[in-house]
Scaffold this motif. Structure first.
Motif, PDB file in Angstrom:
ATOM      1  N   ARG A  88       0.829  -1.209   0.000  1.00 54.11           N
ATOM      2  CA  ARG A  88       0.000   0.000   0.000  1.00 54.11           C
ATOM      3  C   ARG A  88       0.860   1.255   0.000  1.00 54.11           C
ATOM      4  N   LEU A  89       1.974   1.228   0.720  1.00 58.48           N
ATOM      5  CA  LEU A  89       2.881   2.366   0.746  1.00 58.48           C
ATOM      6  C   LEU A  89       3.308   2.728  -0.672  1.00 58.48           C
ATOM      7  N   HIS A  90       3.724   1.738  -1.457  1.00 65.83           N
ATOM      8  CA  HIS A  90       4.170   1.999  -2.821  1.00 65.83           C
ATOM      9  C   HIS A  90       3.012   2.374  -3.751  1.00 65.83           C
TER      10      HIS A  90
ATOM     11  N   MET B 254       9.207   8.306   0.635  1.00 67.42           N
ATOM     12  CA  MET B 254       7.778   8.193   0.356  1.00 67.42           C
ATOM     13  C   MET B 254       7.022   8.919   1.457  1.00 67.42           C
ATOM     14  N   VAL B 255       6.002   9.662   1.075  1.00 69.33           N
ATOM     15  CA  VAL B 255       5.139  10.320   2.043  1.00 69.33           C
ATOM     16  C   VAL B 255       3.994   9.356   2.339  1.00 69.33           C
ATOM     17  N   TYR B 256       3.925   8.925   3.584  1.00 66.84           N
ATOM     18  CA  TYR B 256       2.925   7.936   3.981  1.00 66.84           C
ATOM     19  C   TYR B 256       2.628   8.179   5.442  1.00 66.84           C
ATOM     20  N   GLY B 257       1.428   8.569   5.750  1.00 71.95           N
ATOM     21  CA  GLY B 257       1.061   9.015   7.085  1.00 71.95           C
ATOM     22  C   GLY B 257       1.189   7.951   8.157  1.00 71.95           C
ATOM     23  N   GLN B 258       1.424   8.412   9.363  1.00 74.71           N
ATOM     24  CA  GLN B 258       1.544   7.507  10.498  1.00 74.71           C
ATOM     25  C   GLN B 258       0.272   6.688  10.683  1.00 74.71           C
TER      26      GLN B 258
END
Length: 65
Positions: A9-11, A42-46
């Protein structure tokens, strides 16, 4: 996330960034990741990281039972 096998999901959803800009006393300072370390982040919220970890934990617990 990648080493844990949880980066799908991050990618798919996290936008890549090559730099950030920080401001101190009105002066902007750009940190170019490509220039400094040859990579991007990568911008991926906590919250999204937490969702992925909790989902994996739920799968792990189901598999363990």
């Amino acid at each position: 996330m990648e080493r844990a096998g949880l980066a799908d999901r991050l990618h798919a959803e996290g936008p890549p960034h090559d730099a950030v800009e920080l401001s101190f006393d009105g002066d902007a300072h750009r940190l170019d990741f490509r220039e400094l370390i040859g990579r991007q982040v990568m911008v991926y919220g906590q919250t999204e990281v937490t969702r992925d970890l909790m989902a994996a934990r739920g799968e792990f617990r189901r598999d363990a039972e």
